[in-house]
Design a protein around this motif. Sequence first.
Motif, PDB file in Angstrom:
ATOM      1  N   TRP A 160      10.327   8.316  -3.650  1.00 17.78           N
ATOM      2  CA  TRP A 160       9.610   9.581  -3.448  1.00 17.78           C
ATOM      3  C   TRP A 160      10.373  10.731  -4.109  1.00 17.78           C
ATOM      4  O   TRP A 160       9.767  11.638  -4.688  1.00 17.78           O
ATOM      5  CB  TRP A 160       9.411   9.857  -1.960  1.00 17.78           C
ATOM      6  N   THR A 161      11.695  10.686  -4.065  1.00 15.86           N
ATOM      7  CA  THR A 161      12.510  11.713  -4.713  1.00 15.86           C
ATOM      8  C   THR A 161      12.170  11.793  -6.195  1.00 15.86           C
ATOM      9  O   THR A 161      12.057  12.886  -6.772  1.00 15.86           O
ATOM     10  CB  THR A 161      14.006  11.392  -4.546  1.00 15.86           C
ATOM     11  N   ILE A 162      11.989  10.639  -6.819  1.00 15.69           N
ATOM     12  CA  ILE A 162      11.645  10.582  -8.240  1.00 15.69           C
ATOM     13  C   ILE A 162      10.268  11.189  -8.487  1.00 15.69           C
ATOM     14  O   ILE A 162      10.069  11.962  -9.441  1.00 15.69           O
ATOM     15  CB  ILE A 162      11.706   9.127  -8.741  1.00 15.69           C
ATOM     16  N   ASP A 163       9.302  10.878  -7.641  1.00 14.46           N
ATOM     17  CA  ASP A 163       7.963  11.460  -7.780  1.00 14.46           C
ATOM     18  C   ASP A 163       8.030  12.984  -7.695  1.00 14.46           C
ATOM     19  O   ASP A 163       7.351  13.693  -8.458  1.00 14.46           O
ATOM     20  CB  ASP A 163       7.030  10.934  -6.692  1.00 14.46           C
ATOM     21  N   LEU A 164       8.820  13.484  -6.771  1.00 17.77           N
ATOM     22  CA  LEU A 164       8.963  14.935  -6.604  1.00 17.77           C
ATOM     23  C   LEU A 164       9.577  15.574  -7.843  1.00 17.77           C
ATOM     24  O   LEU A 164       9.150  16.640  -8.291  1.00 17.77           O
ATOM     25  CB  LEU A 164       9.815  15.234  -5.366  1.00 17.77           C
ATOM     26  N   LEU A 199      13.322  18.833  -0.921  1.00 17.13           N
ATOM     27  CA  LEU A 199      14.352  17.999  -0.308  1.00 17.13           C
ATOM     28  C   LEU A 199      13.674  16.778   0.290  1.00 17.13           C
ATOM     29  O   LEU A 199      12.744  16.916   1.083  1.00 17.13           O
ATOM     30  CB  LEU A 199      15.098  18.773   0.784  1.00 17.13           C
ATOM     31  N   ASP A 200      14.121  15.593  -0.114  1.00 12.77           N
ATOM     32  CA  ASP A 200      13.592  14.338   0.407  1.00 12.77           C
ATOM     33  C   ASP A 200      14.654  13.718   1.300  1.00 12.77           C
ATOM     34  O   ASP A 200      15.671  13.224   0.815  1.00 12.77           O
ATOM     35  CB  ASP A 200      13.239  13.411  -0.756  1.00 12.77           C
ATOM     36  N   ILE A 201      14.441  13.769   2.627  1.00 15.48           N
ATOM     37  CA  ILE A 201      15.443  13.237   3.543  1.00 15.48           C
ATOM     38  C   ILE A 201      15.128  11.773   3.860  1.00 15.48           C
ATOM     39  O   ILE A 201      13.998  11.318   3.692  1.00 15.48           O
ATOM     40  CB  ILE A 201      15.554  14.070   4.842  1.00 15.48           C
ATOM     41  N   CYS A 202      16.158  11.045   4.310  1.00 18.05           N
ATOM     42  CA  CYS A 202      16.022   9.601   4.516  1.00 18.05           C
ATOM     43  C   CYS A 202      15.419   8.990   3.256  1.00 18.05           C
ATOM     44  O   CYS A 202      14.486   8.178   3.307  1.00 18.05           O
ATOM     45  CB  CYS A 202      15.167   9.287   5.737  1.00 18.05           C
ATOM     46  N   VAL A 241       9.932  19.875   2.229  1.00 18.49           N
ATOM     47  CA  VAL A 241      10.887  18.908   2.769  1.00 18.49           C
ATOM     48  C   VAL A 241      10.081  17.693   3.198  1.00 18.49           C
ATOM     49  O   VAL A 241       9.115  17.807   3.959  1.00 18.49           O
ATOM     50  CB  VAL A 241      11.701  19.464   3.946  1.00 18.49           C
ATOM     51  N   THR A 242      10.457  16.531   2.685  1.00 21.19           N
ATOM     52  CA  THR A 242       9.686  15.313   2.919  1.00 21.19           C
ATOM     53  C   THR A 242      10.537  14.253   3.609  1.00 21.19           C
ATOM     54  O   THR A 242      11.765  14.245   3.485  1.00 21.19           O
ATOM     55  CB  THR A 242       9.169  14.729   1.594  1.00 21.19           C
ATOM     56  N   VAL A 243       9.861  13.362   4.320  1.00 24.20           N
ATOM     57  CA  VAL A 243      10.514  12.167   4.861  1.00 24.20           C
ATOM     58  C   VAL A 243       9.500  11.028   4.800  1.00 24.20           C
ATOM     59  O   VAL A 243       8.387  11.150   5.315  1.00 24.20           O
ATOM     60  CB  VAL A 243      11.037  12.386   6.302  1.00 24.20           C
ATOM     61  N   GLY A 244       9.875   9.953   4.123  1.00 25.10           N
ATOM     62  CA  GLY A 244       8.973   8.822   3.947  1.00 25.10           C
ATOM     63  C   GLY A 244       9.511   7.567   4.604  1.00 25.10           C
ATOM     64  O   GLY A 244      10.545   7.040   4.184  1.00 25.10           O
ATOM     65  N   ARG A 249       0.803  -1.218   0.000  1.00 24.60           N
ATOM     66  CA  ARG A 249       0.000   0.000   0.000  1.00 24.60           C
ATOM     67  C   ARG A 249       0.840   1.274   0.000  1.00 24.60           C
ATOM     68  O   ARG A 249       0.298   2.369  -0.187  1.00 24.60           O
ATOM     69  CB  ARG A 249      -0.939   0.015   1.209  1.00 24.60           C
ATOM     70  N   HIS A 250       2.152   1.177   0.197  1.00 23.64           N
ATOM     71  CA  HIS A 250       2.962   2.391   0.382  1.00 23.64           C
ATOM     72  C   HIS A 250       2.942   3.282  -0.854  1.00 23.64           C
ATOM     73  O   HIS A 250       3.000   4.517  -0.747  1.00 23.64           O
ATOM     74  CB  HIS A 250       4.399   2.036   0.774  1.00 23.64           C
ATOM     75  N   LYS A 251       2.839   2.694  -2.049  1.00 18.61           N
ATOM     76  CA  LYS A 251       2.809   3.508  -3.266  1.00 18.61           C
ATOM     77  C   LYS A 251       1.503   4.302  -3.357  1.00 18.61           C
ATOM     78  O   LYS A 251       1.503   5.469  -3.780  1.00 18.61           O
ATOM     79  CB  LYS A 251       2.989   2.620  -4.490  1.00 18.61           C
ATOM     80  N   ALA A 252       0.403   3.699  -2.965  1.00 18.46           N
ATOM     81  CA  ALA A 252      -0.879   4.403  -2.973  1.00 18.46           C
ATOM     82  C   ALA A 252      -0.878   5.532  -1.952  1.00 18.46           C
ATOM     83  O   ALA A 252      -1.416   6.623  -2.213  1.00 18.46           O
ATOM     84  CB  ALA A 252      -2.025   3.434  -2.688  1.00 18.46           C
ATOM     85  N   TRP A 253      -0.295   5.286  -0.779  1.00 16.78           N
ATOM     86  CA  TRP A 253      -0.208   6.339   0.233  1.00 16.78           C
ATOM     87  C   TRP A 253       0.635   7.500  -0.261  1.00 16.78           C
ATOM     88  O   TRP A 253       0.304   8.666  -0.033  1.00 16.78           O
ATOM     89  CB  TRP A 253       0.391   5.783   1.525  1.00 16.78           C
ATOM     90  N   ARG A 254       1.740   7.187  -0.949  1.00 11.96           N
ATOM     91  CA  ARG A 254       2.608   8.256  -1.464  1.00 11.96           C
ATOM     92  C   ARG A 254       1.902   9.031  -2.583  1.00 11.96           C
ATOM     93  O   ARG A 254       2.037  10.245  -2.683  1.00 11.96           O
ATOM     94  CB  ARG A 254       3.925   7.666  -1.956  1.00 11.96           C
ATOM     95  N   LYS A 255       1.132   8.333  -3.420  1.00 13.52           N
ATOM     96  CA  LYS A 255       0.382   9.006  -4.478  1.00 13.52           C
ATOM     97  C   LYS A 255      -0.638   9.971  -3.877  1.00 13.52           C
ATOM     98  O   LYS A 255      -0.791  11.107  -4.348  1.00 13.52           O
ATOM     99  CB  LYS A 255      -0.325   7.966  -5.359  1.00 13.52           C
ATOM    100  N   TYR A 256      -1.339   9.526  -2.833  1.00  9.53           N
ATOM    101  CA  TYR A 256      -2.286  10.411  -2.153  1.00  9.53           C
ATOM    102  C   TYR A 256      -1.556  11.628  -1.586  1.00  9.53           C
ATOM    103  O   TYR A 256      -2.041  12.771  -1.701  1.00  9.53           O
ATOM    104  CB  TYR A 256      -2.999   9.653  -1.027  1.00  9.53           C
ATOM    105  N   THR A 257      -0.396  11.386  -0.981  1.00  4.55           N
ATOM    106  CA  THR A 257       0.377  12.475  -0.385  1.00  4.55           C
ATOM    107  C   THR A 257       0.805  13.486  -1.442  1.00  4.55           C
ATOM    108  O   THR A 257       0.711  14.709  -1.234  1.00  4.55           O
ATOM    109  CB  THR A 257       1.614  11.909   0.331  1.00  4.55           C
ATOM    110  N   MET A 258       1.264  13.007  -2.589  1.00  7.85           N
ATOM    111  CA  MET A 258       1.663  13.917  -3.665  1.00  7.85           C
ATOM    112  C   MET A 258       0.474  14.744  -4.145  1.00  7.85           C
ATOM    113  O   MET A 258       0.621  15.944  -4.441  1.00  7.85           O
ATOM    114  CB  MET A 258       2.262  13.119  -4.822  1.00  7.85           C
TER     115      MET A 258
END
Length: 240
Positions: free
Chosen positions: A62-66, A53-56, A121-124, A32-41
Amino acid sequence: MDNTNSKSHVHGLFETIAPKYDLMNDVISFRRHKAWRKYTMNRMDVQPGQSALDICCGTCDWTIDLAKASGTGRIVGLDFSQNMLDIGEKKLKKLGLDDHIELVQGNAMSLPFEDNSFDYVTVGFGLRNVPDYLQVLKEMRRVVKPGGQVVCLELSKPTWQPFKSIYYLYFERMMPWFGKLIAGRFKEYQWLPDSLKLFPDSKGLTELYRQADMKEVDVRLFFGGIAALHIGTKGRDVQQ
């Protein structure tokens, strides 16, 4: 375990599990992590030309999505594991994004960037692995621009039964064995449920956001509360 030993332990862990990291993320999150990240974007609504900036950043999903969302904007991925970054770099080259995304090996506790540098600034799924959650949130807030967003997508703690009991049985007892079966590592994946035990629930993380002086903290729980999205905004009239 003191902070020095803890940092060394976690660094060694992620250097070791890097080759199977993406596969195990599917296992841990029930894919489910990809769906959660899509919702977040979608919630972030990154515009062309904006910076992030995508930390960790791990292996840079997620860096690629950004980068895809921002187009020409400055995108940086930071992680303390060079093995993770090496895998991420291969992804970037395959997608033709290696000239667009800057990868930095660095410490989330002391970000090597000037104040007010990024729109986001994001952290996933990485905040629970740092020695001091509040210090990292303060650093994220420091380097985001006034009016910018500090975004955390992280595992959390379900609250309703019987799902809570079933989830903890899976996460604490079964998931390390999946790690052994799939990645050939048991002790390394035992760390993940251990790290979640220490990590605050969604209300506790909201309070840390407020202690880091972020405004308008929005929270969304996923899949019965096993993951949570927190978005905080840096005040526009802030004085560093």
